[in-house]
Design an enzyme around this catalytic site. Structure first.
Site, PDB file in Angstrom:
ATOM      1  N   GLY A   1       0.826  -1.212   0.000  1.00  0.00           N
ATOM      2  CA  GLY A   1       0.000   0.000   0.000  1.00  0.00           C
ATOM      3  C   GLY A   1       0.855   1.254   0.000  1.00  0.00           C
TER       4      GLY A   1
ATOM      5  CG  ASP B   1       7.750   4.127  11.557  1.00  0.00           C
ATOM      6  OD1 ASP B   1       7.620   2.949  11.174  1.00  0.00           O
ATOM      7  OD2 ASP B   1       7.389   4.505  12.681  1.00  0.00           O
TER       8      ASP B   1
ATOM      9  CE1 TYR C   1      -5.734   0.501  12.897  1.00  0.00           C
ATOM     10  CE2 TYR C   1      -3.640   1.229  11.952  1.00  0.00           C
ATOM     11  CZ  TYR C   1      -4.341   0.492  12.890  1.00  0.00           C
ATOM     12  OH  TYR C   1      -3.674  -0.264  13.816  1.00  0.00           O
TER      13      TYR C   1
HETATM   14  P1  IMP Z   1       4.985   0.938   9.482  1.00  0.00           P
HETATM   15  O1  IMP Z   1       5.094   0.115   8.223  1.00  0.00           O
HETATM   16  O2  IMP Z   1       5.714   0.392  10.638  1.00  0.00           O
HETATM   17  O3  IMP Z   1       5.310   2.382   9.205  1.00  0.00           O
HETATM   18  O4  IMP Z   1       3.464   0.873   9.899  1.00  0.00           O
HETATM   19  C1  IMP Z   1       2.524   1.623   9.259  1.00  0.00           C
HETATM   20  C2  IMP Z   1       1.152   1.192   9.718  1.00  0.00           C
HETATM   21  O5  IMP Z   1       0.397   2.361  10.017  1.00  0.00           O
HETATM   22  C3  IMP Z   1       0.395   0.476   8.594  1.00  0.00           C
HETATM   23  O6  IMP Z   1       0.542  -0.907   8.668  1.00  0.00           O
HETATM   24  C4  IMP Z   1      -1.034   0.924   8.850  1.00  0.00           C
HETATM   25  O7  IMP Z   1      -1.596   0.129   9.843  1.00  0.00           O
HETATM   26  C5  IMP Z   1      -0.858   2.324   9.398  1.00  0.00           C
HETATM   27  N1  IMP Z   1      -0.855   3.323   8.306  1.00  0.00           N
HETATM   28  C6  IMP Z   1       0.199   4.106   7.925  1.00  0.00           C
HETATM   29  N2  IMP Z   1      -0.142   4.865   6.871  1.00  0.00           N
HETATM   30  C7  IMP Z   1      -1.417   4.543   6.581  1.00  0.00           C
HETATM   31  C8  IMP Z   1      -2.326   5.002   5.576  1.00  0.00           C
HETATM   32  O8  IMP Z   1      -1.996   5.814   4.690  1.00  0.00           O
HETATM   33  N3  IMP Z   1      -3.547   4.461   5.625  1.00  0.00           N
HETATM   34  C9  IMP Z   1      -3.932   3.546   6.541  1.00  0.00           C
HETATM   35  N4  IMP Z   1      -3.131   3.063   7.480  1.00  0.00           N
HETATM   36  C10 IMP Z   1      -1.873   3.570   7.505  1.00  0.00           C
END
Ligand code: IMP
Length: 197
Positions: free
Chosen positions: A12, A70, A153
């Site tokens: 995503g 992040d 989300y």
């Molecule tokens: P990371 O990969 O450790 O930065 O975790 C990011 C997490 O935050 C994702 O797995 C989602 O659960 C949430 N998240 C971050 N950006 C988005 C977004 O643009 N839409 C929806 N959820 C997001």
């Protein structure tokens, strides 16, 4: 063609970032396109710390300029949770669906509106230069998911000024208003100014 790595395997995120960087003359590579990717433990207690950890580990291994991302959801009534735990809110390897269910259940005892914001930190590192940029988008959480676009989300988040969730809005709209769009557009501007791209 020169290359730049985005230190994430989240499809995503990667598709949004590739879209934002589609007009640069670099090949944008995600971690799922690379072999022998080192394990990244997000041990930081802030988005900034984790973005930096991701960028440094991947740069040390591949020696190609890297941007670590992040990001996460910060909910006011939950004292900032899920925050840096957004991707693993319902446990290690939790699915988006389970994370969303947990979020909704945690909010059941609170009155509406459930004010929240998405936050993104991007950290660039090429062995010499460090650049950090940030973006956020404010809105509110609803308790019944709507829409199928995006990821994470998105089906529960209505950005301020819109009547639809991020998962109901077209990708090009999300990519103008989102936390990630803001952080990465600013990163692109900085990288161009410093002649890194
Ligand atoms: P990371 O990969 O450790 O930065 O975790 C990011 C997490 O935050 C994702 O797995 C989602 O659960 C949430 N998240 C971050 N950006 C988005 C977004 O643009 N839409 C929806 N959820 C997001």
């Amino acid at each position: 063609m020169k290359e730049i790595i985005i230190a994430s395997a989240n499809e995503g995120k990667i598709s949004e970032i590739k879209n934002i960087f589609s007009d640069i003359r670099f090949r944008v590579i995600s971690l799922s396109e690379l072999n022998d990717v080192p394990e990244i433990i997000e041990s930081g207690d802030s988005f900034e710390a984790n973005a930096e950890i991701k960028a440094r580990i991947i740069f040390e291994k591949f020696r190609i300029p890297v941007i670590g991302d992040d990001s996460g959801l910060v909910v006011e009534q939950l004292n900032g949770r899920p925050g840096v735990f957004s991707s693993r809110y319902a446990g290690e390897n939790a699915t988006d669906e389970l994370n969303n269910l947990k979020l909704v259940s945690e909010l059941l005892s609170f009155p509406e509106p459930h004010k929240a914001k998405f936050v993104c930190t991007a950290f660039f590192y090429d062995g010499q230069k460090e650049i950090i940029t940030k973006g956020e988008v404010k809105g509110r959480i609803i308790k019944t998911p709507r829409g199928t676009n995006g990821f994470g989300y998105d089906p529960l988040f209505i950005p301020d000024g819109f009547g639809k969730t991020l998962a109901e809005l077209p990708a090009d709209v999300k990519n103008k208003i989102s936390h990630r769009a803001k952080a990465f557009e600013e990163m692109k501007t900085m990288l161009k100014r410093l002649r890194r791209i």
